[in-house]
Design an enzyme around this catalytic site. Structure first.
Site, PDB file in Angstrom:
ATOM      1  N   CYS A 114       0.817  -1.222   0.000  1.00 23.48           N
ATOM      2  CA  CYS A 114       0.000   0.000   0.000  1.00 23.48           C
ATOM      3  C   CYS A 114       0.847   1.267   0.000  1.00 23.48           C
ATOM      4  CB  CYS A 114      -0.925  -0.004   1.210  1.00 23.48           C
ATOM      5  SG  CYS A 114      -1.984  -1.454   1.257  1.00 23.48           S
ATOM      6  N   HIS A 240      -2.896   6.903   3.728  1.00 24.15           N
ATOM      7  CA  HIS A 240      -3.360   5.665   3.103  1.00 24.15           C
ATOM      8  C   HIS A 240      -4.699   5.298   3.752  1.00 24.15           C
ATOM      9  CE1 HIS A 240      -3.794   1.683   1.739  1.00 24.15           C
ATOM     10  NE2 HIS A 240      -3.405   1.099   2.858  1.00 24.15           N
ATOM     11  N   ASN A 270     -10.020  -0.231   1.025  1.00 26.44           N
ATOM     12  CA  ASN A 270      -8.578  -0.090   0.847  1.00 26.44           C
ATOM     13  C   ASN A 270      -8.192  -0.585  -0.552  1.00 26.44           C
ATOM     14  OD1 ASN A 270      -5.804  -0.406   0.863  1.00 26.44           O
ATOM     15  ND2 ASN A 270      -5.712  -1.417   2.863  1.00 26.44           N
TER      16      ASN A 270
END
Ligand code: COA
Length: 319
Positions: A114, A240, A270
């Protein structure tokens, strides 16, 4: 100090929405649990037959258009992803082919979970001065639905599909502060390589949570120190999007109002390397980003990796 100026952004997400109630038909869960533990209300999952390439190309085309540039202007093409359409060639090469990027524009992928888009920005800042043209196409995103076990309630509720892109140019005078790191650790968040079936993503959610809170507030303070700025001078924190509770805890630890943290996790879940460029694109579209503002992007993910960038937003000069 070489920094980057973001000239244009774009995003592309599947149009197929899966709500928490939809997931509750597949696994034992419910909307209340998911919203209270993660902040996620819905996410996008690509349909069968849709590819990461098509979303990456769409996001890239929008970014090019907003930058006022053409594919032949691009000197470097990087894609951050852990769910490429092929093991080889790289996902970025598939984009290179679709956009007819010039042959002297190298293209390669970055696998940093990520944190991938932050790794791509830092790589571009370092490499662009050596390329034939001063503009890079940076793409981050995933079709995580391809590696998430839809019968595992601890992971299937968290992840989604989507891609963001940015066209950047290298600058020497714009302030740019960044830091990347890795804590090599496989078992907390991993997916097996080719030939291993099923290829599902495995995650120890609590360990990831702990890692994020150990690294992200410290990273933010280090970036502020590098820049000689106070936390209140940052106009936008772009974290994030992994879990609203992580963002809340980071904000609390930094003593920064939550309203300064841009969040869209409720809508997309996500999307790994996609979250930061998708957020930047939404912010640009909503007119939230203005020349002179300080922006801090903060990421963490599989690897384990972490990374951040603190920079001053610059309005694009009109041609
Ligand atoms: N619906 C209902 N119950 C669920 C559930 C779901 N979707 N998923 C797990 N549970 C259950 C567990 O089985 C457990 O039950 P038990 O107490 O009977 O054993 C209970 O809920 C608590 O589980 P726990 O794992 O302690 O929950 P949590 O508060 O840590 O939340 C996460 C789980 C995954 C939401 C959270 O740990 C998290 O978001 N971590 C970070 C993950 C992340 O960001 N990953 C990507 C990083 S880039």
């Amino acid at each position: 100090m070489n920094g980057l100026q973001i000239l244009g952004t774009g995003r592309a997400l599947p149009d197929h929405i899966t709500t928490n109630d939809d997931l509750a038909k597949l696994v034992e869960t419910n909307d209340e649990w998911i919203v209270s533990r993660t902040g996620i209300r819905e996410r996008r999952f690509a349909r069968e037959g849709e590819s990461l390439t098509q979303f990456a190309v769409e996001a890239a085309q929008k970014a090019l258009e907003r930058a006022g540039l053409a594919p032949e202007d691009i000197g470097l093409c990087l894609m951050a992803t852990v769910t490429p359409d092929c093991i080889t060639p790289a996902q970025s090469c598939l984009v290179h082919q679709a956009l007819h990027l010039p042959e002297d524009c190298p293209a390669f992928d970055l696998s940093a979970g990520c944190t991938g888009f932050l790794y791509a920005m830092e790589t571009a800042a370092a490499l662009l001065p050596r390329m034939s043209r001063p503009y890079a196409l940076l793409i981050g995103g995933e079709l995580l639905s391809r590696i998430v076990d839809m019968s595992d309630r601890s992971t299937c509720i968290l992840f989604g599909d989507g891609v963001g892109a940015a066209v950047v140019k290298t600058t020497e005078d714009a302030p740019w502060f960044s830091k990347l790191g890795t804590r090599g650790e496989k078992d907390i968040l991993w997916a097996p390589g080719p030939g291993n079936h099923p290829a599902w993503l495995h995650m120890s959610g609590q360990d990831v949570f702990k890692f994020a809170l150990e690294t992200v507030p410290k990273l933010a303070r280090e970036l502020l120190d590098q820049a000689g700025l106070d936390k209140d001078q940052v106009d936008w924190y772009v974290p994030h999007q992994a879990n609203h509770r992580i963002v809340e805890s980071v904000a609390k630890r930094l003593k920064v109002p939550l309203s300064k943290f841009y969040e869209n996790i409720a809508l997309y879940g996500n999307t790994s390397a996609g979250t930061i460029p998708i957020a930047l694109d939404e912010m640009a579209e909503q007119g939230l980003l203005r020349g002179g503002q300080w922006i801090m992007c903060l990421g963490f993910g599989a690897g384990l990796t972490w990374g951040g960038a603190l920079f001053q937003w610059q309005d694009k000069e009109e041609k």
